[in-house]
Design a protein around this motif. Structure first.
Motif, PDB file in Angstrom:
ATOM      1  N   HIS A  61       1.405  15.649  -3.486  1.00  0.00           N
ATOM      2  CA  HIS A  61       1.349  16.634  -4.567  1.00  0.00           C
ATOM      3  C   HIS A  61       1.984  16.054  -5.818  1.00  0.00           C
ATOM      4  CE1 HIS A  61      -0.154  19.705  -1.902  1.00  0.00           C
ATOM      5  NE2 HIS A  61       0.831  19.448  -1.056  1.00  0.00           N
ATOM      6  N   ASN A  62       1.626  14.830  -6.113  1.00  0.00           N
ATOM      7  CA  ASN A  62       2.151  14.151  -7.274  1.00  0.00           C
ATOM      8  C   ASN A  62       1.190  14.412  -8.433  1.00  0.00           C
ATOM      9  OD1 ASN A  62       3.685  12.545  -8.844  1.00  0.00           O
ATOM     10  ND2 ASN A  62       3.521  10.726  -7.550  1.00  0.00           N
ATOM     11  N   ASN A  63       1.654  15.021  -9.511  1.00  0.00           N
ATOM     12  CA  ASN A  63       0.773  15.379 -10.629  1.00  0.00           C
ATOM     13  C   ASN A  63       0.342  14.174 -11.446  1.00  0.00           C
ATOM     14  OD1 ASN A  63       0.882  18.046  -9.920  1.00  0.00           O
ATOM     15  ND2 ASN A  63       2.635  18.492 -11.237  1.00  0.00           N
ATOM     16  N   VAL A  64       1.077  13.089 -11.417  1.00  0.00           N
ATOM     17  CA  VAL A  64       0.769  11.938 -12.249  1.00  0.00           C
ATOM     18  C   VAL A  64      -0.276  11.041 -11.597  1.00  0.00           C
ATOM     19  CG1 VAL A  64       1.746   9.899 -13.362  1.00  0.00           C
ATOM     20  CG2 VAL A  64       3.065  12.003 -13.248  1.00  0.00           C
ATOM     21  N   LEU A  65      -0.120  10.746 -10.336  1.00  0.00           N
ATOM     22  CA  LEU A  65      -0.997   9.810  -9.651  1.00  0.00           C
ATOM     23  C   LEU A  65      -1.567  10.478  -8.405  1.00  0.00           C
ATOM     24  CD1 LEU A  65      -1.968   6.831  -9.578  1.00  0.00           C
ATOM     25  CD2 LEU A  65       0.010   6.374  -8.141  1.00  0.00           C
ATOM     26  N   LYS A  66      -2.914  10.548  -8.323  1.00  0.00           N
ATOM     27  CA  LYS A  66      -3.574  11.179  -7.176  1.00  0.00           C
ATOM     28  C   LYS A  66      -4.641  10.244  -6.627  1.00  0.00           C
ATOM     29  CE  LYS A  66      -3.256  15.910  -8.880  1.00  0.00           C
ATOM     30  NZ  LYS A  66      -4.012  17.092  -9.287  1.00  0.00           N
ATOM     31  N   THR A  67      -4.697  10.147  -5.313  1.00  0.00           N
ATOM     32  CA  THR A  67      -5.789   9.449  -4.653  1.00  0.00           C
ATOM     33  C   THR A  67      -6.851  10.498  -4.351  1.00  0.00           C
ATOM     34  OG1 THR A  67      -4.246   7.889  -3.680  1.00  0.00           O
ATOM     35  CG2 THR A  67      -6.424   8.020  -2.687  1.00  0.00           C
ATOM     36  N   LEU A  68      -7.994  10.397  -5.002  1.00  0.00           N
ATOM     37  CA  LEU A  68      -9.034  11.412  -4.835  1.00  0.00           C
ATOM     38  C   LEU A  68      -9.957  11.122  -3.668  1.00  0.00           C
ATOM     39  CD1 LEU A  68      -9.964  11.936  -8.599  1.00  0.00           C
ATOM     40  CD2 LEU A  68      -8.406  13.282  -7.180  1.00  0.00           C
ATOM     41  N   ALA A  69     -10.305   9.862  -3.464  1.00  0.00           N
ATOM     42  CA  ALA A  69     -11.228   9.515  -2.386  1.00  0.00           C
ATOM     43  C   ALA A  69     -10.971   8.086  -1.937  1.00  0.00           C
ATOM     44  CB  ALA A  69     -12.665   9.670  -2.846  1.00  0.00           C
ATOM     45  N   VAL A  70     -11.203   7.845  -0.652  1.00  0.00           N
ATOM     46  CA  VAL A  70     -11.066   6.510  -0.077  1.00  0.00           C
ATOM     47  C   VAL A  70     -12.273   6.272   0.809  1.00  0.00           C
ATOM     48  CG1 VAL A  70      -9.678   5.009   1.392  1.00  0.00           C
ATOM     49  CG2 VAL A  70      -8.555   6.670  -0.077  1.00  0.00           C
ATOM     50  N   THR A  71     -12.941   5.132   0.608  1.00  0.00           N
ATOM     51  CA  THR A  71     -14.078   4.749   1.442  1.00  0.00           C
ATOM     52  C   THR A  71     -13.820   3.359   1.993  1.00  0.00           C
ATOM     53  OG1 THR A  71     -15.577   6.037   0.066  1.00  0.00           O
ATOM     54  CG2 THR A  71     -16.564   4.365   1.473  1.00  0.00           C
ATOM     55  N   SER A  72     -13.937   3.234   3.308  1.00  0.00           N
ATOM     56  CA  SER A  72     -13.704   1.950   3.951  1.00  0.00           C
ATOM     57  C   SER A  72     -14.959   1.084   3.837  1.00  0.00           C
ATOM     58  CB  SER A  72     -13.344   2.171   5.419  1.00  0.00           C
ATOM     59  OG  SER A  72     -13.124   0.949   6.047  1.00  0.00           O
ATOM     60  N   LEU A  73     -14.765  -0.165   3.426  1.00  0.00           N
ATOM     61  CA  LEU A  73     -15.877  -1.114   3.316  1.00  0.00           C
ATOM     62  C   LEU A  73     -15.875  -2.121   4.460  1.00  0.00           C
ATOM     63  CD1 LEU A  73     -15.707  -1.883  -0.502  1.00  0.00           C
ATOM     64  CD2 LEU A  73     -17.215  -0.285   0.678  1.00  0.00           C
ATOM     65  N   GLY A  74     -14.752  -2.280   5.085  1.00  0.00           N
ATOM     66  CA  GLY A  74     -14.602  -3.220   6.185  1.00  0.00           C
ATOM     67  C   GLY A  74     -13.301  -2.920   6.887  1.00  0.00           C
ATOM     68  N   GLN A  75     -12.830  -3.895   7.651  1.00  0.00           N
ATOM     69  CA  GLN A  75     -11.616  -3.660   8.405  1.00  0.00           C
ATOM     70  C   GLN A  75     -10.395  -3.508   7.497  1.00  0.00           C
ATOM     71  OE1 GLN A  75     -10.755  -6.673  11.287  1.00  0.00           O
ATOM     72  NE2 GLN A  75      -9.798  -5.200  12.654  1.00  0.00           N
ATOM     73  N   LYS A  76     -10.325  -4.297   6.417  1.00  0.00           N
ATOM     74  CA  LYS A  76      -9.175  -4.223   5.515  1.00  0.00           C
ATOM     75  C   LYS A  76      -9.573  -4.021   4.059  1.00  0.00           C
ATOM     76  CE  LYS A  76      -6.155  -6.959   8.431  1.00  0.00           C
ATOM     77  NZ  LYS A  76      -5.236  -8.079   8.502  1.00  0.00           N
ATOM     78  N   GLU A  77     -10.829  -3.712   3.794  1.00  0.00           N
ATOM     79  CA  GLU A  77     -11.287  -3.511   2.423  1.00  0.00           C
ATOM     80  C   GLU A  77     -11.651  -2.050   2.218  1.00  0.00           C
ATOM     81  OE1 GLU A  77     -12.900  -5.826   4.437  1.00  0.00           O
ATOM     82  OE2 GLU A  77     -11.771  -7.547   3.741  1.00  0.00           O
ATOM     83  N   ARG A  78     -11.271  -1.542   1.033  1.00  0.00           N
ATOM     84  CA  ARG A  78     -11.543  -0.138   0.718  1.00  0.00           C
ATOM     85  C   ARG A  78     -11.884   0.015  -0.755  1.00  0.00           C
ATOM     86  NH1 ARG A  78      -6.651   0.715   4.043  1.00  0.00           N
ATOM     87  NH2 ARG A  78      -7.394   1.556   6.002  1.00  0.00           N
ATOM     88  N   LEU A  79     -12.654   1.067  -1.026  1.00  0.00           N
ATOM     89  CA  LEU A  79     -12.846   1.547  -2.394  1.00  0.00           C
ATOM     90  C   LEU A  79     -11.998   2.792  -2.541  1.00  0.00           C
ATOM     91  CD1 LEU A  79     -16.649   1.325  -3.204  1.00  0.00           C
ATOM     92  CD2 LEU A  79     -14.803   0.069  -4.275  1.00  0.00           C
ATOM     93  N   VAL A  80     -11.202   2.844  -3.613  1.00  0.00           N
ATOM     94  CA  VAL A  80     -10.290   3.964  -3.811  1.00  0.00           C
ATOM     95  C   VAL A  80     -10.518   4.543  -5.200  1.00  0.00           C
ATOM     96  CG1 VAL A  80      -7.862   4.664  -3.876  1.00  0.00           C
ATOM     97  CG2 VAL A  80      -8.584   2.838  -2.336  1.00  0.00           C
ATOM     98  N   LEU A  81     -10.712   5.861  -5.257  1.00  0.00           N
ATOM     99  CA  LEU A  81     -10.831   6.562  -6.530  1.00  0.00           C
ATOM    100  C   LEU A  81      -9.472   7.197  -6.821  1.00  0.00           C
ATOM    101  CD1 LEU A  81     -12.624   7.522  -8.869  1.00  0.00           C
ATOM    102  CD2 LEU A  81     -13.169   9.531  -7.485  1.00  0.00           C
TER     103      LEU A  81
END
Length: 139
Positions: free
Chosen positions: A74-94
């Motif tokens: 519940h941090n107003n400054v920084l929010k992770t909106l979505a995370v999609t895994s691309l591989g075992q250790k790779e991700r796309l993060v919004l």
């Protein structure tokens, strides 16, 4: 042997048999009592085993909550909106910082900025009650 001697022997034998039977019954009751009552060591070991089991359950659940990011931030400054895994250790993060959104590529070694979004993406944040209601409707 005379009859009075035989009768006295029989009566003495009956008294001895009765004493043996009474002693055997008392020993059986004492043995049953000892077997049915667990020792203090066994009780303590059982209690310690239960405590260890509960602590392992707590630590396992805490690990799973952290691992799958189930704790909302519940941090107003920084929010992770979505995370999609691309591989075992790779991700796309919004990520949203203030009013601006960034699409980041995250790997084990580095974090790369892929795009700074000109128009923010609106993501519905459904509560647990809404998700439960939708799951009931699907049944």
């Amino acid at each position: 042997m005379s009859i009075p001697v035989i009768l006295s022997l029989v009566s003495a034998t009956q008294v001895d048999v009765a004493a043996v039977v009474n002693e055997g019954t008392a020993a059986t009751v004492a043995a049953t009592t000892k077997v049915s009552e667990p020792s203090q060591l066994a009780s303590a070991a059982s209690m310690l085993g239960g405590l260890i089991l509960v602590l392992l359950l707590i630590f396992t659940l805490a690990y799973l909550l952290r691992r799958f990011n189930l704790v909302p931030t519940h941090n107003n400054v920084l929010k992770t909106l979505a995370v999609t895994s691309l591989g075992q250790k790779e991700r796309l993060v919004l990520v949203q910082v203030g009013e601006q959104q960034y699409l980041l590529g995250v790997s084990a070694q580095q974090v790369n900025l892929i795009d700074k979004l000109a128009e923010p993406i609106q993501i519905e944040s459904a509560s647990f009650a809404d998700k439960l209601r939708q799951a009931k409707l699907k049944q």
